[in-house]
Design an enzyme around this catalytic site. Structure first.
Site, PDB file in Angstrom:
ATOM      1  N   TRP A   1      24.965 108.846   6.394  1.00  0.00           N
ATOM      2  CA  TRP A   1      25.241 110.194   5.883  1.00  0.00           C
ATOM      3  C   TRP A   1      24.005 111.069   5.771  1.00  0.00           C
ATOM      4  CZ3 TRP A   1      22.057 110.138   1.820  1.00  0.00           C
ATOM      5  CH2 TRP A   1      21.845 108.923   1.180  1.00  0.00           C
ATOM      6  N   ASN A   2      22.806 110.536   6.013  1.00  0.00           N
ATOM      7  CA  ASN A   2      21.625 111.356   5.704  1.00  0.00           C
ATOM      8  C   ASN A   2      21.336 112.414   6.764  1.00  0.00           C
ATOM      9  OD1 ASN A   2      20.825 109.313   7.456  1.00  0.00           O
ATOM     10  ND2 ASN A   2      18.758 109.206   6.634  1.00  0.00           N
TER      11      ASN A   2
ATOM     12  N   LEU B   1      25.336 114.602  11.539  1.00  0.00           N
ATOM     13  CA  LEU B   1      25.597 114.930  12.951  1.00  0.00           C
ATOM     14  C   LEU B   1      24.475 114.422  13.859  1.00  0.00           C
ATOM     15  CD1 LEU B   1      27.509 116.178  14.960  1.00  0.00           C
ATOM     16  CD2 LEU B   1      26.421 118.388  14.598  1.00  0.00           C
TER      17      LEU B   1
ATOM     18  N   LYS C   1      32.199 106.301  14.275  1.00  0.00           N
ATOM     19  CA  LYS C   1      32.654 106.135  12.888  1.00  0.00           C
ATOM     20  C   LYS C   1      31.547 106.695  11.987  1.00  0.00           C
ATOM     21  CE  LYS C   1      32.797 104.129   9.279  1.00  0.00           C
ATOM     22  NZ  LYS C   1      32.449 104.838   8.035  1.00  0.00           N
TER      23      LYS C   1
ATOM     24  N   GLY D   1      22.146 102.398   9.619  1.00  0.00           N
ATOM     25  CA  GLY D   1      22.537 102.330   8.211  1.00  0.00           C
ATOM     26  C   GLY D   1      21.671 101.321   7.498  1.00  0.00           C
TER      27      GLY D   1
ATOM     28  N   GLY E   1      23.870  96.152   8.219  1.00  0.00           N
ATOM     29  CA  GLY E   1      23.417  95.660   9.527  1.00  0.00           C
ATOM     30  C   GLY E   1      23.668  94.166   9.669  1.00  0.00           C
TER      31      GLY E   1
ATOM     32  N   GLU F   1      19.550 100.172  13.662  1.00  0.00           N
ATOM     33  CA  GLU F   1      18.510 101.046  13.097  1.00  0.00           C
ATOM     34  C   GLU F   1      18.704 101.000  11.589  1.00  0.00           C
ATOM     35  OE1 GLU F   1      16.290 102.533  14.857  1.00  0.00           O
ATOM     36  OE2 GLU F   1      17.121 102.722  16.871  1.00  0.00           O
TER      37      GLU F   1
ATOM     38  N   GLN G   1      15.928 111.051   1.268  1.00  0.00           N
ATOM     39  CA  GLN G   1      16.897 110.097   1.810  1.00  0.00           C
ATOM     40  C   GLN G   1      16.686 109.963   3.308  1.00  0.00           C
ATOM     41  OE1 GLN G   1      20.566 111.300  -1.125  1.00  0.00           O
ATOM     42  NE2 GLN G   1      19.943 112.701   0.463  1.00  0.00           N
TER      43      GLN G   1
ATOM     44  N   CYS H   1      15.279 107.208   6.344  1.00  0.00           N
ATOM     45  CA  CYS H   1      14.931 105.808   6.619  1.00  0.00           C
ATOM     46  C   CYS H   1      13.434 105.619   6.791  1.00  0.00           C
ATOM     47  CB  CYS H   1      15.648 105.354   7.873  1.00  0.00           C
ATOM     48  SG  CYS H   1      15.418 106.503   9.245  1.00  0.00           S
TER      49      CYS H   1
ATOM     50  N   GLU I   1      13.820  99.648  -0.754  1.00  0.00           N
ATOM     51  CA  GLU I   1      14.047 101.030  -0.316  1.00  0.00           C
ATOM     52  C   GLU I   1      14.840 101.777  -1.391  1.00  0.00           C
ATOM     53  OE1 GLU I   1      17.012 101.647   2.821  1.00  0.00           O
ATOM     54  OE2 GLU I   1      15.653 103.099   3.734  1.00  0.00           O
TER      55      GLU I   1
HETATM   56  P1  NAD Z   1      25.460 102.070   4.958  1.00  0.00           P
HETATM   57  O1  NAD Z   1      24.980 100.824   5.603  1.00  0.00           O
HETATM   58  O2  NAD Z   1      26.049 101.986   3.612  1.00  0.00           O
HETATM   59  O3  NAD Z   1      26.568 102.789   5.876  1.00  0.00           O
HETATM   60  C1  NAD Z   1      26.323 103.151   7.208  1.00  0.00           C
HETATM   61  C2  NAD Z   1      27.630 103.178   7.963  1.00  0.00           C
HETATM   62  O4  NAD Z   1      28.163 101.855   8.025  1.00  0.00           O
HETATM   63  C3  NAD Z   1      28.711 104.030   7.321  1.00  0.00           C
HETATM   64  O5  NAD Z   1      29.438 104.703   8.321  1.00  0.00           O
HETATM   65  C4  NAD Z   1      29.576 103.007   6.616  1.00  0.00           C
HETATM   66  O6  NAD Z   1      30.914 103.423   6.430  1.00  0.00           O
HETATM   67  C5  NAD Z   1      29.504 101.864   7.608  1.00  0.00           C
HETATM   68  N1  NAD Z   1      29.828 100.542   7.049  1.00  0.00           N
HETATM   69  C6  NAD Z   1      29.699 100.123   5.769  1.00  0.00           C
HETATM   70  N2  NAD Z   1      30.098  98.823   5.658  1.00  0.00           N
HETATM   71  C7  NAD Z   1      30.456  98.434   6.912  1.00  0.00           C
HETATM   72  C8  NAD Z   1      30.912  97.201   7.464  1.00  0.00           C
HETATM   73  N3  NAD Z   1      31.119  96.106   6.709  1.00  0.00           N
HETATM   74  N4  NAD Z   1      31.158  97.136   8.795  1.00  0.00           N
HETATM   75  C9  NAD Z   1      30.948  98.214   9.582  1.00  0.00           C
HETATM   76  N5  NAD Z   1      30.534  99.412   9.115  1.00  0.00           N
HETATM   77  C10 NAD Z   1      30.279  99.520   7.793  1.00  0.00           C
HETATM   78  O7  NAD Z   1      24.228 103.081   5.002  1.00  0.00           O
HETATM   79  P2  NAD Z   1      24.176 104.551   4.384  1.00  0.00           P
HETATM   80  O8  NAD Z   1      24.121 104.414   2.896  1.00  0.00           O
HETATM   81  O9  NAD Z   1      25.229 105.401   4.998  1.00  0.00           O
HETATM   82  O10 NAD Z   1      22.758 105.062   4.938  1.00  0.00           O
HETATM   83  C11 NAD Z   1      21.566 104.777   4.314  1.00  0.00           C
HETATM   84  C12 NAD Z   1      20.842 103.658   5.061  1.00  0.00           C
HETATM   85  O11 NAD Z   1      20.703 104.005   6.435  1.00  0.00           O
HETATM   86  C13 NAD Z   1      19.423 103.486   4.535  1.00  0.00           C
HETATM   87  O12 NAD Z   1      19.135 102.116   4.404  1.00  0.00           O
HETATM   88  C14 NAD Z   1      18.584 104.110   5.644  1.00  0.00           C
HETATM   89  O13 NAD Z   1      17.267 103.624   5.712  1.00  0.00           O
HETATM   90  C15 NAD Z   1      19.376 103.783   6.864  1.00  0.00           C
HETATM   91  N6  NAD Z   1      19.030 104.688   7.981  1.00  0.00           N
HETATM   92  C16 NAD Z   1      18.281 104.200   9.018  1.00  0.00           C
HETATM   93  C17 NAD Z   1      17.906 105.047  10.065  1.00  0.00           C
HETATM   94  C18 NAD Z   1      17.049 104.551  11.209  1.00  0.00           C
HETATM   95  O14 NAD Z   1      16.878 105.290  12.174  1.00  0.00           O
HETATM   96  N7  NAD Z   1      16.497 103.353  11.149  1.00  0.00           N
HETATM   97  C19 NAD Z   1      18.308 106.385  10.039  1.00  0.00           C
HETATM   98  C20 NAD Z   1      19.080 106.845   8.989  1.00  0.00           C
HETATM   99  C21 NAD Z   1      19.446 105.979   7.957  1.00  0.00           C
END
Ligand code: NAD
Length: 446
Positions: free
Chosen positions: A105-106, A109, A129, A182, A187, A204, A236, A238, A337
């Site tokens: 969500w950060n 788009l 998704k 995420g 992951g 990522e 917010q 990464c 983090e």
């Molecule tokens: P999150 O892991 O909670 O969610 C990310 C996505 O995964 C969402 O669409 C969520 O609905 C989905 N999801 C959640 N549980 C799932 C499952 N069991 N199976 C499949 N999909 C599932 O992360 P967030 O809170 O949305 O984002 C914040 C995190 O993202 C932080 O840790 C941040 O560092 C990371 N991030 C990394 C990068 C990068 O380029 N490395 C960029 C942006 C954000």
């Protein structure tokens, strides 16, 4: 093959010169879309409007970049491989198939487009998704795709909770690859879900990146990069350089200047002019950040500034820019983090110590070094274990350069020259060119 540069034109309001000579009708729609999309993004996730507008430029740039790569792909097809006598070989790059793109969500788009653009450029069909916390601009993207005539079924957008909408995609036998951005925790789950069908994944994930500031810098310039590196995107991000390592010779003056600069950051409604820090995305995230600050305090750290709701904002998930000192390396605030506007500060005396502290993390997404000594910057760029190193800055990111992390920040690289290859598989076609029989078995008697 869908024409990605048309999508780019629809989304962007930048005054690109059309490489393909599209007419002014796209320009006027483009202008309309950019401000709408930026506003929706700011409302949906809380980022300052100026930053959201910046994201939309990057969205447009990303489509433009991969549109170029889609065209270049044709020229990379059927490359010959030199083989011994009697054999000839060429390589075909084929779309991997159906790809699931799961995003946070950060940058709702932009993170989606980092995946959608190369996936479509490679000829894949995709199921996007987006995060349940901020899906609106991704749905708008669907609308744009419809308008420009992307055939139905090529890009599918499924909203919903992670365990309900994301998890089934990760394990589905008809999904050929998962590209995920995420948290580290999600992951891990995605890797497990993808394992039974041996699906390739790119991950990522999060970070706890260092910024190392030496004592030969212009203090105000370095202070601004340090604050931007941690407080941009409402903290917010990464790649936030949320661990400041500051040379002891300038530590006191540097920290005093940082506190003064951070009090000058405008915290407000993200749509208000000049906003530089909006509310964090949700109540859950807000409570999590406050808990990190409280735990740091109870573990003996000093909250030098921030950590609380700004007095002028009674409602909303606002938190002042926060700077924490008196840190030791076993503290949660040093290791985990936060994903909020929280910077922790630690002093160092020598370059060796700075490198050791910089690498004292399970993550390896990014790192930054600020120094007037270019050789020293190069040494740190080599020694810090991360996928992206900034020298004399922190955070600028360009779609021309590959992006991704080491260690628990994930694997695979998005963007850059190789970004499209994440969505291609390579097939070798090897031909026996001799007229002679192979001669390994004996022919049966007739
Ligand atoms: P999150 O892991 O909670 O969610 C990310 C996505 O995964 C969402 O669409 C969520 O609905 C989905 N999801 C959640 N549980 C799932 C499952 N069991 N199976 C499949 N999909 C599932 O992360 P967030 O809170 O949305 O984002 C914040 C995190 O993202 C932080 O840790 C941040 O560092 C990371 N991030 C990394 C990068 C990068 O380029 N490395 C960029 C942006 C954000």
């Amino acid at each position: 093959m869908p024409d990605l540069s048309v999508i780019q034109y629809e989304i962007s309001q930048m005054t690109y010169t059309s490489p393909k000579g599209y007419s002014g009708i796209y320009d006027s729609r483009m202008i309309e879309r950019k401000s709408d999309l930026a506003r929706l993004e700011a409302l949906d996730c809380g980022k300052p409007l100026d930053e959201a507008a910046w994201d939309m430029d990057d969205v447009a740039g990303c489509f433009e970049f991969f549109a170029g790569h889609a065209e270049a792909l044709d020229k990379r097809q059927n490359a010959a491989v030199a083989l011994p006598e009697n054999f000839k070989c060429h390589l075909k790059k084929e779309p991997i198939g159906v790809v699931a793109l799961i995003t946070p969500w950060n940058y709702p788009l932009l993170m989606a487009v980092w995946k959608v653009a190369p996936a479509l450029a490679a000829g894949c069909t995709a199921v996007l998704k987006p995060s349940e916390l901020a899906s609106v601009t991704c749905l708008e993207l669907g609308d744009v795709c419809k308008e420009i005539g992307l055939p139905s079924g090529v890009l599918n957008i499924v909203t919903g909770l992670g365990h309900e909408a994301g998890a089934p995609l990760s394990s589905h036998p008809d999904v050929d690859k998962v590209a995920f951005t995420g948290s580290y925790a999600t992951g891990q789950k995605i890797m497990v879900a993808a394992a039974p069908t041996v699906k390739p994944v790119t991950l990522e994930l999060g970070g706890k990146s260092p910024i190392v500031v030496f004592d030969d810098v212009d203090i105000d310039k370095a202070v601004e990069w340090t604050l931007f590196g941690c407080f941009w995107t409402n903290g917010q991000i990464c790649s936030a350089t949320s661990r400041l390592l500051i040379h002891k010779n300038i530590a006191k003056e540097f920290v005093d200047r940082m506190v003064a600069w951070s009090k000058n950051i405008k915290v407000s409604d993200p749509l208000e002019e000049g906003c530089r820090l909006g509310p964090v995305v949700s109540e859950g995230q807000y409570e999590k950040i406050k808990k990190f600050v409280a735990n740091a305090k109870s573990e003996g750290a000093t909250i030098l500034t921030g950590g609380v709701r700004p007095k002028h904002l009674e409602k909303g998930f606002f938190i002042e820019p926060t700077i924490i000192t008196d840190i030791n390396t076993s503290m949660e605030i040093w290791r985990e983090e936060v994903f909020g506007p929280v910077l922790c500060v630690k002093e160092f005396s020598t370059e060796e110590e700075a490198i050791e502290l910089a690498n004292d993390t399970h993550y390896g997404l990014a790192g930054a070094v600020i120094s007037g000594d270019r050789d020293r910057c190069q040494r740190l760029a080599e020694e810090i274990d991360a996928g992206c190193i900034w020298v004399n800055c922190s955070q600028p990111c360009f779609c021309q350069a590959p992006w991704g992390g080491n260690k628990r920040s994930g694997f695979g690289r998005e963007l850059g020259e190789g970004g499209i290859d994440n969505y291609l598989s390579i097939k070798q076609v090897t031909e026996y060119t001799s007229d002679a029989p192979w001669g390994w078995y004996k022919a049966p008697a007739n």
